[in-house]
Design an enzyme around this catalytic site. Structure first.
Site, mmCIF file in Angstrom:
data_model
loop_
_atom_site.group_PDB
_atom_site.id
_atom_site.type_symbol
_atom_site.label_atom_id
_atom_site.label_comp_id
_atom_site.label_asym_id
_atom_site.label_seq_id
_atom_site.Cartn_x
_atom_site.Cartn_y
_atom_site.Cartn_z
ATOM 1 N N HIS A 1 0.837 -1.208 0.000
ATOM 2 C CA HIS A 1 0.000 0.000 0.000
ATOM 3 C C HIS A 1 0.869 1.254 0.000
ATOM 4 O O HIS A 1 0.550 2.250 -0.660
ATOM 5 C CB HIS A 1 -0.897 0.028 1.249
ATOM 6 N N LEU B 1 3.200 -9.297 -1.092
ATOM 7 C CA LEU B 1 2.658 -8.743 0.158
ATOM 8 C C LEU B 1 1.135 -8.714 0.070
ATOM 9 O O LEU B 1 0.567 -8.357 -0.958
ATOM 10 C CB LEU B 1 3.197 -7.334 0.398
#
Ligand code: PAF
Length: 280
Positions: free
Chosen positions: A37, A184
């Site tokens: 992110h 991830l």
């Protein structure tokens, strides 16, 4: 960083930036933030835009029996990470703002939504398309940034934007990986140590298969070998497919960009990953 939970306050912040001639980037998330992110925030900042991150665990994209209830919620830690990453505004809409009583609209992006995750998780991409359309209308961004790990989601959103003449630019950001190659994901925290160790078989199998297909080996044989490697690592495979990178139809036509997509479960955790096929 300003934190906003009311649509009126969001509109006021956007209007102030517009008056100042600023361009706005949106990074939509469901929280439980990780370096993937933060790479989206970095990419948005590098584009010299004001950066809005949204956190909303969207109930409409979880099916019955999926992990909506246990999906990690970490508002304080996420807020800190966003602040440190240079995010300008955090949009935290309550559920009744997103889906007030009587909410009755559902957006279906046909075709690209239907196979792969769309088939395994019926209604999932309707939930994604609906919430993304709402977020775009609320924030009115010039650009929105999405990770390539959710490759099918990215294609669904590109189709949504093209079909509805939305003016937001969609930017895909390469998948961030741990040193051992595992993509991830907020769901990696569900993995036990043994599962985490075994999970590296997924990016390894995809990487080996992509290289073999790229140099011209028989795709069916390569996929069978990758399948066997994932079985041996303890994965239950939902799909492993060679597709057209944009339409996601299987068995892409010659000359079209190709992508290998996979989703597989290890223990109770479902992982997805994908890789481009580079020719030669
Ligand atoms: O990728 C996600 O985190 C979600 O699907 C998104 C795009 C924020 C929509 O809820």
């Amino acid at each position: 960083m300003e934190t906003v939970r009311e649509p009126a306050a969001l509109r006021a912040a956007m209007a102030a930036w517009r008056t100042d001639g600023e361009r706005v980037a949106l990074v939509p998330t469901m929280g439980a933030l990780h370096a993937g992110h933060l790479a989206l925030i970095d990419a948005a900042r590098a584009a010299k835009m004001r950066v809005v991150a949204s956190i909303f665990v969207n109930p409409k994209q979880f099916g019955a029996g999926e992990d909506l209830g246990r999906y990690p919620r970490r508002e304080t830690a996420d807020s800190r990470l966003l602040l440190d990453a240079g995010c300008d505004l955090l949009w935290l809409p309550p559920v009744d703002v997103m889906y007030p009583d009587g909410f009755a609209t559902n957006i279906t992006v046909s075709g690209v939504s239907e196979r792969w995750d769309g088939a395994v998780r019926p209604g999932h991409f309707d939930g994604v398309a609906t919430v993304i359309a709402k977020l775009f209308n609320q924030v009115t961004p010039d650009a929105a940034f999405f990770g390539e790990k959710d490759w099918q989601q990215l294609q669904v959103i590109r189709r949504l934007v093209a079909d509805l003449d939305l003016t937001v630019e969609i930017v895909g950001v390469p998948t961030q990986r741990d040193d051992d190659g595992l993509a991830l994901s907020s769901r990696n925290i569900y993995l036990s140590p043994d599962e985490r160790a075994a999970a590296t078989a997924l990016p390894r199998a995809l990487g080996e298969a992509a290289r073999a297909i790229g140099r011209g080996d028989d795709a069916d044989a390569v996929l069978a070998q990758a399948h066997a490697a994932l079985d041996a690592a303890g994965f239950a495979i939902d799909y492993l497919a060679l597709t057209d990178a944009e339409t996601l139809t299987p068995g892409p036509a010659a000359g079209r960009p190709r992508r290998l997509l996979a989703a597989a479960r290890i223990g109770t955790t479902r992982l997805i990953d994908n890789i481009a096929i580079e020719q030669g």
